[in-house]
Design a protein around this motif. Structure first.
Motif, PDB file in Angstrom:
ATOM      1  N   LEU A 227     -18.690  17.211  61.200  1.00  0.00           N
ATOM      2  CA  LEU A 227     -18.019  18.176  60.020  1.00  0.00           C
ATOM      3  C   LEU A 227     -17.948  17.318  59.033  1.00  0.00           C
ATOM      4  CD1 LEU A 227     -15.660  19.475  62.706  1.00  0.00           C
ATOM      5  CD2 LEU A 227     -17.516  20.577  61.819  1.00  0.00           C
ATOM      6  N   ARG A 259     -22.206  32.839  66.285  1.00  0.00           N
ATOM      7  CA  ARG A 259     -20.393  32.403  66.185  1.00  0.00           C
ATOM      8  C   ARG A 259     -21.132  31.068  65.429  1.00  0.00           C
ATOM      9  NH1 ARG A 259     -17.168  35.470  64.593  1.00  0.00           N
ATOM     10  NH2 ARG A 259     -15.280  33.973  64.902  1.00  0.00           N
ATOM     11  N   LYS A 261     -22.098  26.966  63.158  1.00  0.00           N
ATOM     12  CA  LYS A 261     -22.096  26.810  62.224  1.00  0.00           C
ATOM     13  C   LYS A 261     -23.470  26.629  61.173  1.00  0.00           C
ATOM     14  CE  LYS A 261     -17.693  25.992  61.834  1.00  0.00           C
ATOM     15  NZ  LYS A 261     -16.391  24.843  61.265  1.00  0.00           N
ATOM     16  N   ILE A 262     -23.630  26.651  60.837  1.00  0.00           N
ATOM     17  CA  ILE A 262     -24.550  26.829  59.413  1.00  0.00           C
ATOM     18  C   ILE A 262     -24.484  25.585  59.143  1.00  0.00           C
ATOM     19  CG2 ILE A 262     -26.583  27.250  58.202  1.00  0.00           C
ATOM     20  CD1 ILE A 262     -25.779  28.766  60.131  1.00  0.00           C
ATOM     21  N   GLY A 264     -24.067  22.352  56.329  1.00  0.00           N
ATOM     22  CA  GLY A 264     -23.825  21.735  54.931  1.00  0.00           C
ATOM     23  C   GLY A 264     -23.813  22.890  54.390  1.00  0.00           C
ATOM     24  N   PHE A 265     -23.013  23.620  54.994  1.00  0.00           N
ATOM     25  CA  PHE A 265     -22.439  25.123  54.543  1.00  0.00           C
ATOM     26  C   PHE A 265     -20.951  25.168  54.302  1.00  0.00           C
ATOM     27  CE2 PHE A 265     -26.369  26.458  54.173  1.00  0.00           C
ATOM     28  CZ  PHE A 265     -26.221  27.572  52.792  1.00  0.00           C
ATOM     29  N   ARG A 268     -13.078  22.488  53.189  1.00  0.00           N
ATOM     30  CA  ARG A 268     -11.711  22.824  53.222  1.00  0.00           C
ATOM     31  C   ARG A 268     -10.892  22.729  52.298  1.00  0.00           C
ATOM     32  NH1 ARG A 268      -8.004  21.092  57.238  1.00  0.00           N
ATOM     33  NH2 ARG A 268      -9.522  22.258  58.649  1.00  0.00           N
ATOM     34  N   ASN A 316     -22.392  22.703  50.191  1.00  0.00           N
ATOM     35  CA  ASN A 316     -20.877  21.618  49.983  1.00  0.00           C
ATOM     36  C   ASN A 316     -22.527  20.449  49.645  1.00  0.00           C
ATOM     37  OD1 ASN A 316     -22.386  20.146  52.651  1.00  0.00           O
ATOM     38  ND2 ASN A 316     -20.938  21.496  53.581  1.00  0.00           N
TER      39      ASN A 316
END
Ligand SMILES: CC(C)(COP(=O)(O)OP(=O)(O)OC[C@H]1O[C@@H](n2cnc3c(N)ncnc32)[C@H](O)[C@@H]1OP(=O)(O)O)[C@@H](O)C(=O)NCCC(=O)NCCS
Length: 382
Positions: A227, A259, A261-262, A264-265, A268, A316
């Motif tokens: 993360l 549902r 997570k991808i 690198g996207f 926070r 990100n």
């Protein structure tokens, strides 16, 4: 009292989102406008114009160096890149499948034992430790890579800066002009990023007045997670797994439908594009084209388009840094360690800032279990 618990007038903020836990001059993330500032300078105004050593000086001193100061720091850092032989022996002892971040964390803790200023904690000693850490972390990564490949280790060239020395020690040849530019850009863009999880971890450890190496080892442990900094390796694995531009649509639909997570996207703090992604996207395209694997960039770009359209979230720093590092010949399991090599300069800046105006960081928790449960001795328990 409720359920035997005292009523507490405290608000629990899950994940500490939005909680202000430190004052800092070092960097600021403006998540609304997608801006990153290093000591007041907008990252867009300095990226591709300054060297990593200039940024290190800025973060540690609050201003950019003049030429003499820059040359002095550059020379000092290059002269500190050598590792104690015991740490090189440690790298050789590590199992070949150990994750480089695990090895890095262990090696940094060990460097604390062998540091000439071990046990000394004044500001001058801490600055000397900070310089050694910024210099030695890239060497740990390069040496570990060469040990795994069965290649002889290469000493740093005192004429080169940290980024060039890193690539030189890793691959055995001085970097090409474009690699020199891109490696230094990677280092500049990752140097600091507000009170992220690893920086917070480092500051918490420093706030107990534990030593700089202990705080840095803790920060490395926090960065390792997927993360946080561990996302860049996962991005590369995803792009290689997708394999073809035609496969992107189904892959992303499958992930989002489930549902998942991808990597690198999302972020926070940023509610728009991470400003670091803009610079890395440009070099991802350029380097993938130059290296003859343009499709890796095209896959990335299509992933970005679909995730933006379908989830409204942006890449990100880790998303395009994956293909950039891949194109520089850095193995994917070393990507997060490269991030750590850059962030070391930011971490030590925060650790020194914490020491300079310290108060023990010790929050509280909301107790959620029962109180006053009668004790049962072991031989009476069912
Ligand atoms: C960085 C990250 C941990 C921030 O997390 P956070 O602030 O706690 O946000 P959340 O995980 O609660 O996400 C909020 C919403 O956006 C979605 N989301 C966030 N990041 C996502 C991603 N990468 N892929 C798909 N959906 C994502 C969540 O599923 C959630 O949707 P929901 O409200 O419908 O359930 C998160 O975006 C993430 O896990 N990203 C992938 C890992 C990564 O790239 N890390 C590097 C960060 S620099």
């Amino acid at each position: 009292m409720a359920n035997g618990k005292p009523a507490e007038d405290k608000t629990f903020v899950r994940g500490l989102e939005g909680v202000v836990a430190a004052e800092t001059n070092i960097s600021w993330v403006d998540g609304i406008h997608g801006k990153l500032y290093y000591w007041g300078y907008d990252i867009h105004d300095i990226a591709e114009k300054v060297t990593f050593e200039e940024v290190i000086y800025l973060l540690w001193n609050g201003r950019f160096p003049n030429r003499t100061e820059w040359e002095t720091l550059r020379r000092e850092l290059a002269s500190e890149m050598r590792l104690p032989s015991q740490v090189v022996d440690l790298l050789k002892l590590m199992p070949p499948n150990a994750h480089p971040m695990q090895v890095l964390q262990t090696a940094v803790a060990m460097l604390g034992v062998f540091d000439p200023d071990s046990g000394i904690s004044g500001p001058e000693a801490n600055l000397r430790k900070a310089k050694r850490l910024v210099a030695q972390v890239p060497t740990i990564i390069a040496d570990l890579h060469r040990i795994r490949k069965g290649l002889p280790l290469i000493s740093a060239d005192p004429q080169l800066g940290i980024s060039d020395n890193f690539l030189y020690m890793l691959r055995g040849a001085p970097p090409e002009e474009i690699e020199h530019t891109v490696m230094d850009l990677i280092m500049v863009l990752h140097t600091d990023h507000g009170l992220n999880a690893s920086t917070f971890a480092g500051r918490v450890i420093a706030s107990t007045l534990s030593d700089m190496h202990a705080a840095l080892a803790g920060a490395i442990g926090a960065l390792k997670g997927p993360l946080h900094g561990g996302a860049n390796q996962k991005v590369m694995e995803m792009i290689l797994q997708i394999g073809k531009v035609d496969m992107v649509q189904d892959y992303i639909a499958g992930m989002l439908d489930n549902r998942r997570k991808i990597m690198g996207f999302g972020h926070r703090v940023y509610r728009t594009e991470d400003p670091r992604a803009r610079h890395l996207r440009k070099y991802s395209e350029m380097l993938c084209e130059m290296r003859g694997f343009r499709e890796l960039y095209d896959i990335s770009h299509k992933v970005e388009t679909l995730v933006r359209e379908q989830k409204g979230i942006y890449p990100n720093v880790d998303f395009y840094s994956a293909t950039v590092q891949h194109a520089m010949g850095i193995p994917a399991d070393f990507f997060t360690a490269v991030f750590a090599a850059s962030r070391t300069a930011g971490w030590v800046a925060h650790i020194m800032e914490q020491y300079a105006d310290n108060r023990l960081i010790r929050p509280t928790s909301k107790y959620t279990a029962e109180l006053g449960i009668p004790f049962t001795p072991m031989d009476k328990r069912s």
